[in-house]
Design an enzyme around this catalytic site. Structure first.
Site, PDB file in Angstrom:
ATOM      1  N   GLU A  94      -9.517  -3.132   6.876  1.00 13.90           N
ATOM      2  CA  GLU A  94      -9.671  -2.570   8.230  1.00 13.90           C
ATOM      3  C   GLU A  94      -9.091  -3.509   9.290  1.00 13.90           C
ATOM      4  OE1 GLU A  94     -10.590   0.417   8.776  1.00 13.90           O
ATOM      5  OE2 GLU A  94     -11.319   0.911   6.780  1.00 13.90           O
ATOM      6  N   ASP A 137      -3.722  -2.688   2.941  1.00 13.59           N
ATOM      7  CA  ASP A 137      -4.067  -3.259   1.629  1.00 13.59           C
ATOM      8  C   ASP A 137      -3.365  -4.601   1.448  1.00 13.59           C
ATOM      9  OD1 ASP A 137      -5.594  -1.098   0.949  1.00 13.59           O
ATOM     10  OD2 ASP A 137      -4.127  -0.190  -0.410  1.00 13.59           O
TER      11      ASP A 137
HETATM   12 ZN   LIG Z   1      -7.148   2.234   5.831  1.00 14.92          ZN
END
Ligand SMILES: [Zn+2]
Length: 415
Positions: free
Chosen positions: A275, A359
């Site tokens: 996030e 990611d």
């Molecule tokens: Zn995401």
């Protein structure tokens, strides 16, 4: 029958067929063997459960879209929107009240007809697969609150836009765009403090190992995480989630209690790192900018098309001599949906790209393995599809598939 109405009907039927085809492809794809890399996601029993869940939710959505197709085609064919407008107009309210009454009636009927589906989805399907925690009392309260919120918030915004439409013909789209942007910034800023408390309790995360791990990670990457909240998602469903909300000083991290219960601390920190990656790569503002651009295009086209009474005529208001805002808006929404589908391909494609970047941010900061473990656990807990059809993913997925995400993390960081 007028041409515009015919075009609208064709669009609705074609979209329905497209959805059927995509769902069909996806259902077939579920029988593929599980990719090697994902072999440890589900125990065999649970995978069987996932497959059944997939079939049942798809069949349920078939039923829903078929019934709504029949309903909308009948309503359009018999010109019921036009008749509704004529009936409301007979009360001679002012134009804004007429528009509000029109959408209030349609919204209320839509709300009422969606309730049986909602009940079935929650108390039959989600219940059967062990997700549901909603009590009937909570369900009733939730439904009423949602209706009231859309009436007050949606009604307020609608009243302003309607007023602008009738007051300023030429600059409608510019002013309406400004109002909508301010509104969405406000909504974002107030969301966690005003809307969420109506449905959930949020408590600051208690002192302890998890909070320390989160703060420590935030400090190492120079992204102070001061406000971490835990939300009681468990009162409705066992499904787990986490999200970031707000801008600047208002931003906060929200973790579902179900997430904390099921995941290890390092996995939660990895989800959080993902996030933070979104923040660091400015995805929030990119999305906001693209949303604004999309709204600008839509409002411009609408402002231009809605100058003529044709749109109102198409929905069955046969004595339309000048444009009626709400009928034009509705007809435009139906006509615009193929363009929306195409824009959706772009935004979903971009969103998948951003997910890879987020990611990568987590993995760059040494959390690749924890992220993979966390994503696998989430997939299993939420009975996610491991082998969706590529075309279905291309059209509908805002996130890459679990396999794509893991492959990307492994390829970039572990070889
Ligand atoms: Zn995401």
């Amino acid at each position: 029958m007028n041409t515009l109405l015919l075009i609208i009907l064709i669009i609705i039927v074609l979209e329905y067929i497209l959805e059927l085809i995509l769902d069909g492809l996806n259902l077939k794809a579920r029988k593929q063997p599980i990719p090697e890399m994902l072999s440890d996601v589900y125990p065999p029993d649970r995978y069987k459960l996932q497959q059944d869940y997939e079939v049942e939710t798809t069949q349920f959505s078939y039923l829903q879209s078929t019934l709504s197709l029949v309903a909308i085609v009948l309503v359009l064919y018999f010109g019921l929107f036009g008749l509704l407008h004529e009936w409301i107009a007979s009360f001679s309210f002012n134009k804004i009240l007429t528009t509000l009454a029109f959408f209030a009636i349609i919204g209320f009927i839509g709300w009422l007809t969606s309730i049986p589906f909602s009940i079935w989805g929650t108390f039959v399907i989600e219940e059967k697969y062990g997700f549901n925690k909603t009590t009937p009392r909570l369900f009733v309260l939730d439904s009423i609150k949602s209706l009231l919120i859309s009436f007050t918030v949606g009604g307020g915004l609608l009243a302003i836009i309607t007023w602008i439409f009738y007051a300023t013909q030429q600059w409608f789209w510019v002013i309406a765009l400004g109002v909508m942007l301010v509104f969405s910034l406000l909504a974002n800023a107030l969301y966690s403090r005003v809307i969420v408390p109506l449905f959930n309790k949020q408590k600051p995360l208690e002192e302890g190992e998890l909070l320390n791990a989160i703060k420590e990670f935030g400090d190492t990457v120079g992204f102070p995480v001061n406000k971490v909240f835990v939300i009681d998602g468990s009162k409705r469903s066992t499904k787990a989630n986490a999200y970031f909300t707000g801008f600047g000083r208002n931003r906060r991290v929200v973790l579902y209690d179900t997430l904390i219960e099921k995941m290890r601390n390092d996995e939660i920190v990895a989800v959080l790192a993902h996030e933070i990656g979104h923040y660091r790569k400015h995805h929030i503002w990119i999305n906001f900018g693209l949303g604004a651009l999309q709204s600008a295009i839509i409002l411009y086209l609408f402002g231009w098309l809605a100058q003529s009474a044709e749109l109102s005529y198409a929905l069955g208001f046969e004595s339309a001599s000048e444009p009626v805002f709400h009928l034009s808006l509705l007809a435009f929404g139906l006509l615009f949906s193929p363009i929306e589908t195409i824009l959706g391909l772009f935004t979903n494609g971009l969103s998948r790209k951003m997910e890879f970047q987020a990611d990568a941010y987590a993995a760059d900061n040494g959390l690749g393995n924890s992220l993979i473990q966390g994503l696998k656990k989430l997939s299993s807990e939420n009975l996610s599809n491991l082998t969706p059809h590529p075309v279905y993913v291309f059209v509908n997925y805002s996130h890459p598939t679990l396999l794509q995400r893991i492959e990307r993390i492994v390829a970039k960081h572990f070889c």
